[in-house]
Every structure is written in C-alpha cells, then in structure tokens.
Design a protein around this motif. Sequence first.
Motif, PDB file in Angstrom:
ATOM      1  N   SER A  60      41.082  20.915  11.873  1.00 36.42           N
ATOM      2  CA  SER A  60      41.374  19.916  12.670  1.00 36.42           C
ATOM      3  C   SER A  60      40.182  18.979  12.619  1.00 36.42           C
ATOM      4  O   SER A  60      40.227  17.748  13.213  1.00 36.42           O
ATOM      5  CB  SER A  60      41.809  20.108  14.040  1.00 36.42           C
ATOM      6  N   LYS A  61      38.980  19.402  12.251  1.00 37.25           N
ATOM      7  CA  LYS A  61      37.525  18.538  12.133  1.00 37.25           C
ATOM      8  C   LYS A  61      37.570  18.032  10.638  1.00 37.25           C
ATOM      9  O   LYS A  61      37.087  18.828   9.995  1.00 37.25           O
ATOM     10  CB  LYS A  61      36.609  19.493  12.585  1.00 37.25           C
ATOM     11  N   LYS A  62      37.731  16.688  10.547  1.00 41.90           N
ATOM     12  CA  LYS A  62      37.522  16.156   9.110  1.00 41.90           C
ATOM     13  C   LYS A  62      36.330  16.491   8.255  1.00 41.90           C
ATOM     14  O   LYS A  62      36.269  16.703   7.304  1.00 41.90           O
ATOM     15  CB  LYS A  62      38.001  14.834   9.015  1.00 41.90           C
ATOM     16  N   ASP A 104      47.985  17.702  21.796  1.00 35.86           N
ATOM     17  CA  ASP A 104      46.799  17.500  20.813  1.00 35.86           C
ATOM     18  C   ASP A 104      46.387  18.590  19.674  1.00 35.86           C
ATOM     19  O   ASP A 104      46.173  18.350  18.662  1.00 35.86           O
ATOM     20  CB  ASP A 104      45.687  16.998  21.618  1.00 35.86           C
ATOM     21  N   ALA A 105      46.458  19.774  20.443  1.00 34.00           N
ATOM     22  CA  ALA A 105      46.119  21.048  19.385  1.00 34.00           C
ATOM     23  C   ALA A 105      47.175  21.229  18.320  1.00 34.00           C
ATOM     24  O   ALA A 105      46.670  21.285  17.166  1.00 34.00           O
ATOM     25  CB  ALA A 105      45.917  22.005  20.412  1.00 34.00           C
ATOM     26  N   ASP A 108      46.672  18.042  16.087  1.00 31.63           N
ATOM     27  CA  ASP A 108      45.502  18.166  15.185  1.00 31.63           C
ATOM     28  C   ASP A 108      45.614  19.113  14.146  1.00 31.63           C
ATOM     29  O   ASP A 108      44.989  18.898  13.095  1.00 31.63           O
ATOM     30  CB  ASP A 108      44.477  18.551  16.161  1.00 31.63           C
ATOM     31  N   ILE A 109      46.071  20.386  14.450  1.00 34.20           N
ATOM     32  CA  ILE A 109      45.893  21.353  13.245  1.00 34.20           C
ATOM     33  C   ILE A 109      47.141  21.320  12.541  1.00 34.20           C
ATOM     34  O   ILE A 109      47.002  21.278  11.377  1.00 34.20           O
ATOM     35  CB  ILE A 109      45.812  22.864  14.196  1.00 34.20           C
ATOM     36  N   LYS A 112      47.453  16.782  11.108  1.00 28.42           N
ATOM     37  CA  LYS A 112      46.080  16.400  10.658  1.00 28.42           C
ATOM     38  C   LYS A 112      45.242  17.263   9.962  1.00 28.42           C
ATOM     39  O   LYS A 112      44.713  17.038   8.800  1.00 28.42           O
ATOM     40  CB  LYS A 112      45.144  15.860  11.894  1.00 28.42           C
ATOM     41  N   GLY A 113      45.287  18.664  10.237  1.00 26.53           N
ATOM     42  CA  GLY A 113      44.430  19.747   9.434  1.00 26.53           C
ATOM     43  C   GLY A 113      45.060  20.011   8.136  1.00 26.53           C
ATOM     44  O   GLY A 113      44.272  20.058   7.082  1.00 26.53           O
ATOM     45  N   TYR A 116      43.933  16.917   6.045  1.00 25.31           N
ATOM     46  CA  TYR A 116      42.319  16.811   5.896  1.00 25.31           C
ATOM     47  C   TYR A 116      42.210  17.604   4.530  1.00 25.31           C
ATOM     48  O   TYR A 116      41.486  17.284   3.812  1.00 25.31           O
ATOM     49  CB  TYR A 116      41.518  17.268   6.939  1.00 25.31           C
ATOM     50  N   THR A 154      55.728  18.298  15.022  1.00 18.33           N
ATOM     51  CA  THR A 154      54.767  18.459  13.841  1.00 18.33           C
ATOM     52  C   THR A 154      55.232  19.212  12.682  1.00 18.33           C
ATOM     53  O   THR A 154      54.856  18.987  11.625  1.00 18.33           O
ATOM     54  CB  THR A 154      53.786  19.468  14.375  1.00 18.33           C
TER      55      THR A 154
END
Length: 250
Positions: A60-62, A104-105, A108-109, A112-113, A116, A154
């Motif tokens: 989740s952290k690009k 959000d979790a 994000d995962i 977005k994960g 990414y 999701t």
Amino acid sequence: MIKTAFITGATSGIGKATAEIFAKNNIRLILCGRRAERLAEIKVELSKLTEVTTLQFDVSKKEEVANAINSLPENFKEIDVLINNAGNAHGLSAIQDGNLEDWDAMLDINVKGLLYVSKAIIPKMTERNSGFIVNIGSIAGKDVYPNGNVYCATKHAVNALNKAMRIDLNKYNIRVSAIHPGAVETEFSNVRFKGDTAKAKSVYAGYKALQAKDIADIIHFVITRPYHVNIEDLVVYPTAQATPTILNKE
C-alpha cells in the motif's frame, strides 16, 4: 517457459502455498511480504529447491513498492509471472457501522496495492511482449453479501481491473487471469476478526473449506498452460459452498 515469478503476500496462506508448488517445479521466486522473519524462514526452506530472493515492503506504500522492485538483483529483474495475491479483509459490519480505518486498509491494500505493484512490473513485460499476470480475487468480487460492503467493493474492483488489464495488454501478448476463491481456510478470518480466534474458527466449522494448497495447485495449472491458452476468469468454491452465504454445514 516460466523462469521467474513475483508473488505478493507470500508469507502465509495462498501466497506461501503458491511459492512452495512453484519451487517444486523449478520456478525462480521473488517473494514479497511485510514480515521479515517469515520471509527469511521461507527463503531458507525454498532455496533448497530453487533460486529465491525476498523483498520486504508494504504494497500500500507506493514508494516502498517502487524502491523494492528497483532493488532486485539483475538475475531476478526479468519477471515472467506476477501473482497479485496480497489482500485482506477488516471487520464485518453493516455500512452504517463501518470503521473508516478498516475501509482505508482494505482499499489501500486490495486495490491500490495491486495497482502499485502492477505499475512497477508491467512496463518491462510490455517491452518484451510477454508475461502473465494472475490477480487473486474472491467470490466477494462476484457477489455482495451482508456486512461485506467495502471488502466486496474492493474485490469487485479487482475483478474490473483484471478485465481492463486483459484489454489494455492484449496487444502486448500478455496473459491476464483472475482466480476467485470461496471459503479458504487461512489466516484471512483471523485478520478480519482482529485476532478473535474463536470467531475466526467458526467460519470454517462444520464443513471442509478450501485449503491454500488447493488454490496454489490451480494457480500453477493456469500459468503452465500452452502460451496460446489463457484461463481468464475462474471461480472456485469448496463443494459445501453454493454462494457466499449458503454453506452445507453439519
């Protein structure tokens, strides 16, 4: 011939089982996860069978994703297969009672994960005009069930992205596939219920759920078809399960 596979969420469940069957079939492995200790243990175990390298990062952290993938050793940079397996579920609440941090979790995962990691790997596949992307979805991406709201959203996004990837990457000769499991007995429910082991165990009580190895076997089958064959979308239930909410329990 498949030489190198990149697996996210490789420290447990479907990801770990997939790594094991790939290793037994001499596929070089790039194993990714957040838990360094588990990655190290798996690397020791599977290095007896094949070449293995590990990357510790949060999908989740690009910036972490890009930096980790850019740091791959030269002999691991040409990735033949990407297994987008990392994902999670947090909570099981009606929409009006949902926890924003849980939402959000999951976004994000699960969404977005996946994006990414795919963004970091796909360009080199398009340069070579070859590659295979397997997105691990869920029956939650096919149907919506009570209190599943955001998690289902999701996984519906994963289903849509899988279709979109297949269209966009068609001209580059890249295969894209999604596998959507029903109930699989892994750490999934333990995470969803925030460590409440009794509640997690109850999800799999009274019937034979799918095991991580079952899905890993299917993933291996899918990626080893002749290159002109693409199993593009596959739903897998345990025999006892008819829909997300209909289970034949003892």
